[in-house]
Design a protein around this motif. Structure first.
Motif, short mmCIF file in Angstrom:
data_model
loop_
_atom_site.label_atom_id
_atom_site.label_comp_id
_atom_site.label_asym_id
_atom_site.label_seq_id
_atom_site.Cartn_x
_atom_site.Cartn_y
_atom_site.Cartn_z
N ASP A 146 -45.09 -7.21 -13.33
CA ASP A 146 -44.71 -8.55 -13.77
C ASP A 146 -43.99 -8.50 -15.11
OD1 ASP A 146 -44.46 -11.20 -14.34
OD2 ASP A 146 -46.60 -11.68 -14.21
N PRO A 147 -42.71 -8.88 -15.17
CA PRO A 147 -41.97 -8.84 -16.44
C PRO A 147 -42.55 -9.77 -17.50
CG PRO A 147 -40.47 -9.05 -14.56
CD PRO A 147 -41.86 -9.29 -14.05
N GLU A 148 -43.36 -10.76 -17.08
CA GLU A 148 -43.99 -11.65 -18.05
C GLU A 148 -45.10 -10.92 -18.81
OE1 GLU A 148 -43.07 -14.68 -18.82
OE2 GLU A 148 -41.42 -14.59 -17.39
N ILE A 149 -45.66 -9.91 -18.19
CA ILE A 149 -46.72 -9.13 -18.84
C ILE A 149 -46.14 -7.91 -19.53
CG2 ILE A 149 -48.85 -7.85 -18.47
CD1 ILE A 149 -49.41 -9.65 -16.07
N ILE A 150 -45.37 -7.13 -18.78
CA ILE A 150 -44.69 -5.96 -19.34
C ILE A 150 -43.19 -6.17 -19.18
CG2 ILE A 150 -44.37 -3.47 -19.20
CD1 ILE A 150 -47.14 -3.22 -18.03
N PRO A 151 -42.47 -6.39 -20.27
CA PRO A 151 -41.03 -6.68 -20.18
C PRO A 151 -40.26 -5.52 -19.55
CG PRO A 151 -41.87 -7.15 -22.38
CD PRO A 151 -42.94 -6.41 -21.65
N GLU A 166 -38.17 0.41 -15.01
CA GLU A 166 -37.19 -0.66 -14.89
C GLU A 166 -37.07 -1.12 -13.43
OE1 GLU A 166 -33.88 -3.23 -16.03
OE2 GLU A 166 -35.44 -2.21 -17.20
N ALA A 167 -37.03 -0.17 -12.51
CA ALA A 167 -36.92 -0.51 -11.10
C ALA A 167 -38.16 -1.26 -10.61
CB ALA A 167 -36.71 0.76 -10.27
N LEU A 168 -39.33 -0.83 -11.03
CA LEU A 168 -40.57 -1.51 -10.63
C LEU A 168 -40.61 -2.94 -11.15
CD1 LEU A 168 -43.19 1.37 -11.16
CD2 LEU A 168 -42.28 0.51 -8.99
N GLY A 169 -40.09 -3.12 -12.37
CA GLY A 169 -40.05 -4.46 -12.93
C GLY A 169 -39.09 -5.37 -12.18
N ARG A 170 -37.94 -4.88 -11.84
CA ARG A 170 -36.94 -5.70 -11.14
C ARG A 170 -37.35 -5.97 -9.70
NH1 ARG A 170 -32.46 -6.78 -13.85
NH2 ARG A 170 -32.00 -5.56 -15.74
#
Length: 257
Positions: free
Chosen positions: A33-38, A24-28
């Motif tokens: 990329d949240p477009e690839i891995i939500p 979650e932290a890496l995504g935020r």
């Protein structure tokens, strides 16, 4: 033993939670990329959301029904076959080469053949579940019979009991914990086989069909949510069966493993 088990459970839960927080932290932070891995929070929200969708529940029901039917058929055929092979050495020696040849064949490689032989995808799914589950049931039944105390069988023979009576009174009860282990192993692969057939064969219902549709719609969050539910269902089924196994066969050392 229970304290050790609880400690392992707590450590395992902490490890999973730590991993989710990290992702979650890496995504935020934009590392992922949240477009690839939500985001994990998005996937978890979708996981809760689909649990109340009738379409998803219907797909889960289709998968579980196929798993149940396939497992029951496998038990009804493989356990008696194991009893026969385990008690009649001549038949066991004759059939052993065929068993050793067929057993390593991956069930996934037989999906095209199953789809050719069965017009309905549900029938193909059940057939492959039966094929996959039959081997651990057959081998564990035979192994359990080899562990039966020969003195107990000889005692019944001395009292005039026939072969079938010995099997039912001594061999089958002694082999029951091994058969239960075979069922637990088979149970753990039913969901894998069912979802694999649904993904590859396409059409019909099932969790695999739900994942395919989510992928076609580029809804990665729904794909991951469906995968999470598949894992949770598998964990719950295994935990329930292990609890029943420990209760029924608490006297057997292998039942607690």
């Amino acid at each position: 033993m229970s304290t050790l088990r609880n400690r392992r459970g707590i450590l395992g839960a902490a490890g999973v939670l730590g991993f989710l927080v990290l992702v979650e932290a890496l995504g935020r932070l934009g590392v992922i990329d949240p477009e690839i891995i939500p985001l994990v929070s998005t996937v978890l929200a979708t996981t809760v959301e689909i649990a109340f969708e009738g379409e998803f529940l219907s797909n889960v029901g289709d998968t579980l029904l196929a798993c149940l039917i396939g497992l029951v058929i496998a038990i009804a055929t493989a356990v008696p076959a194991g009893l026969l092979l385990g008690t009649v050495p001549v038949i066991e020696r004759s059939v052993r080469p065929l068993v050793e040849f067929l057993r390593p064949i991956p069930s996934v490689s037989l999906i095209p053949l199953a789809m050719f032989l069965f017009t309905e995808s549900q029938d193909a799914k059940i057939a492959l579940i039966v094929y996959t589950c039959a081997w651990p049931l057959l081998i564990n039944t035979m192994y359990g019979l080899s562990d039966v105390d020969p003195q107990a069988k000889q005692t019944l023979r001395s009292f005039g009991f026939g072969g079938m009576s010995i099997v039912l009174r001594v061999s089958l009860p002694s082999a029951a914990p091994f058969i239960a282990t075979g069922i637990r192993i088979a149970l753990s692969v039913t969901l894998i086989v069912a979802v694999s057939v649904e993904l590859i064969a396409g059409g019909g219902g099932g969790i695999g069909n739900f994942l395919s549709l989510a992928g076609s719609a580029n809804r990665v969050d729904r794909m991951l949510a469906g995968t999470i539910w598949a894992g949770l269902i598998g964990l719950a089924a295994n935990a329930l069966f292990m609890a029943g196994e420990r209760r029924l066969f608490h006297w057997h050392q292998g039942s607690t493993s």
